[in-house]
Write an enzyme that holds these catalytic residues in place. Structure first.
Site, short mmCIF file in Angstrom:
data_model
loop_
_atom_site.label_atom_id
_atom_site.label_comp_id
_atom_site.label_asym_id
_atom_site.label_seq_id
_atom_site.Cartn_x
_atom_site.Cartn_y
_atom_site.Cartn_z
N ARG A 54 2.20 -14.00 -2.95
CA ARG A 54 0.82 -14.10 -2.42
C ARG A 54 -0.15 -14.57 -3.49
NH1 ARG A 54 -1.88 -9.11 0.79
NH2 ARG A 54 -2.08 -8.26 -1.30
N LYS A 153 -6.99 -13.85 -1.82
CA LYS A 153 -7.44 -12.59 -2.41
C LYS A 153 -8.15 -12.96 -3.71
CE LYS A 153 -5.45 -7.99 -2.98
NZ LYS A 153 -6.54 -7.22 -2.39
N GLU A 186 -10.90 -6.96 10.11
CA GLU A 186 -10.20 -6.02 9.23
C GLU A 186 -11.25 -5.11 8.62
OE1 GLU A 186 -8.37 -7.98 5.85
OE2 GLU A 186 -10.05 -9.36 5.63
N1 PXG Z 1 -7.75 -6.58 3.71
C1 PXG Z 1 -8.44 -6.79 2.59
C2 PXG Z 1 -9.72 -7.52 2.66
C3 PXG Z 1 -7.96 -6.29 1.37
O1 PXG Z 1 -8.65 -6.50 0.25
C4 PXG Z 1 -6.05 -5.38 2.55
C5 PXG Z 1 -6.57 -5.91 3.72
C6 PXG Z 1 -4.71 -4.73 2.59
O2 PXG Z 1 -3.71 -5.61 2.08
P1 PXG Z 1 -2.41 -5.08 1.35
O3 PXG Z 1 -1.67 -6.31 0.98
O4 PXG Z 1 -2.87 -4.26 0.17
O5 PXG Z 1 -1.68 -4.25 2.32
C7 PXG Z 1 -6.76 -5.53 1.34
C8 PXG Z 1 -6.26 -4.90 0.10
C9 PXG Z 1 -8.38 -0.76 -3.05
C10 PXG Z 1 -8.34 -2.22 -2.97
O6 PXG Z 1 -8.39 -0.24 -4.19
C11 PXG Z 1 -7.68 -2.90 -1.94
C12 PXG Z 1 -7.69 -4.29 -1.93
C13 PXG Z 1 -8.36 -4.92 -2.91
C14 PXG Z 1 -9.03 -4.23 -3.88
C15 PXG Z 1 -9.01 -2.88 -3.93
O7 PXG Z 1 -8.42 -0.11 -2.00
N2 PXG Z 1 -7.07 -5.12 -1.03
#
Ligand code: PXG
Length: 295
Positions: A54, A153, A186
């Protein structure tokens, strides 16, 4: 255990107090870069290949050349964990455009900056997992894929941070973000699922969301358990009237949402499907992943 946390920066492992990047780094000046939040469970990097793939895909989208191969970047993640004796932890992998001048052109940044932090995680309080959590809908819309695709991301998380501020101000840990057409997209750092009449629904990628790795793992686990999962568009009406709602994310794992904008969802407690999926996820996370340590 190292006395001080050791951080990888551009080929070196430095003490936390010495790990610094330039104020001319375009990651700082412009939010020009990409990142991953990754978990380690039981001595393994959960979904290691998926996170590496990713970040490479996000870098490709923004024409950022990662100065390491996928194998080398994977080794950076593993070695950062080893240097910090991490068995269970939270890893932040960041790649910025690198050091340049004050202009925004990335052509002035000869080499990307790569750093990796392996730390422990602060989860939501246990009580929220047991009782579920309230969410609100942010007035801030998720940015459009035609502007900056949420699949990237990127280091520019202002869109999500503004929504998080709205959640904080309303006393909720998370905020639902709608896309430009008012379709549920989301949350600020989590993907969203609802359950109605035994069917699990989650927004498709094209509504403008991050292609969450936990989302994909939960879809896989749900199907293995014989559940029906449909990726389809839905609105807040469907959230308010769902039997259950839960969020997925690397940090949150699987967490029940028991109210949205003051509407109680289902019975107002974590529902049976959510609980089953959380349990399945915990089991899966204990053995899935790339081993950090040999033997
Ligand atoms: N949507 C967004 C906008 C995200 O930033 C997810 C969904 C979940 O994706 P994953 O691949 O993690 O299942 C994210 C996750 C935190 C944190 O500490 C989480 C994210 C980025 C920064 C901090 O909770 N991204």
């Amino acid at each position: 255990m190292a006395d001080e946390m050791m951080i990888y920066i551009d080929g070196e492992y430095l003490k936390k107090s010495e790990a610094k990047i330039s104020v001319f780094d375009h990651g700082v000046l412009y939010g020009d870069g990409v990142f991953e939040g990754i978990r380690a469970y039981n001595g393994r990097i959960f979904k290691c290949k998926e996170h590496i793939d990713r970040i490479f895909a996000a870098a490709k989208a923004i024409m950022l050349e990662i100065p390491l191969t996928k194998e080398e970047l994977t080794e950076v993640v593993l070695e950062t964990c080893r240097r910090n004796d991490i068995k269970d932890g939270y890893i932040r992998l960041v790649i910025t455009r690198g050091t340049g001048d004050l202009g925004l052109s990335p052509t002035k940044c000869p080499k990307a900056t790569v750093f990796c932090i392996a730390a422990t995680i602060t989860l939501y309080p246990q009580e929220l997992y047991e009782k579920g959590m309230p969410v609100i809908t942010a007035t801030q819309r998720r940015n459009k894929a035609t502007i900056v695709d949420p699949q990237i991301k990127s280091l520019n998380y202002l869109n999500n941070i503004l929504a998080k501020i709205e959640a904080n101000r309303a006393g909720a840990p998370e905020a639902i973000m709608l896309n430009h057409d008012g379709i549920v997209a989301e949350c600020t750092g989590d993907n969203i699922f609802i359950i109605k009449d035994g069917v699990i629904y989650t927004p498709p990628i094209h509504v403008g969301i991050l292609d969450g790795i936990t989302r994909k793992a939960v879809i896989h686990l749900a199907k293995e358990l014989g559940m029906t999962v449909v990726e389809s568009e839905f609105t807040l009406f469907n959230v308010y009237n769902a039997d259950e709602c839960f969020l997925t994310g690397t940090a949150a794992e699987v967490i029940a949402v028991t109210s949205a904008d003051g509407r109680v969802i289902g019975d107002g407690v974590p529902g049976p499907v959510t609980k089953k999926l959380l349990e399945a996820f915990h089991g899966y996370a204990q053995h899935e992943g790339r081993a950090i340590y040999e033997g």
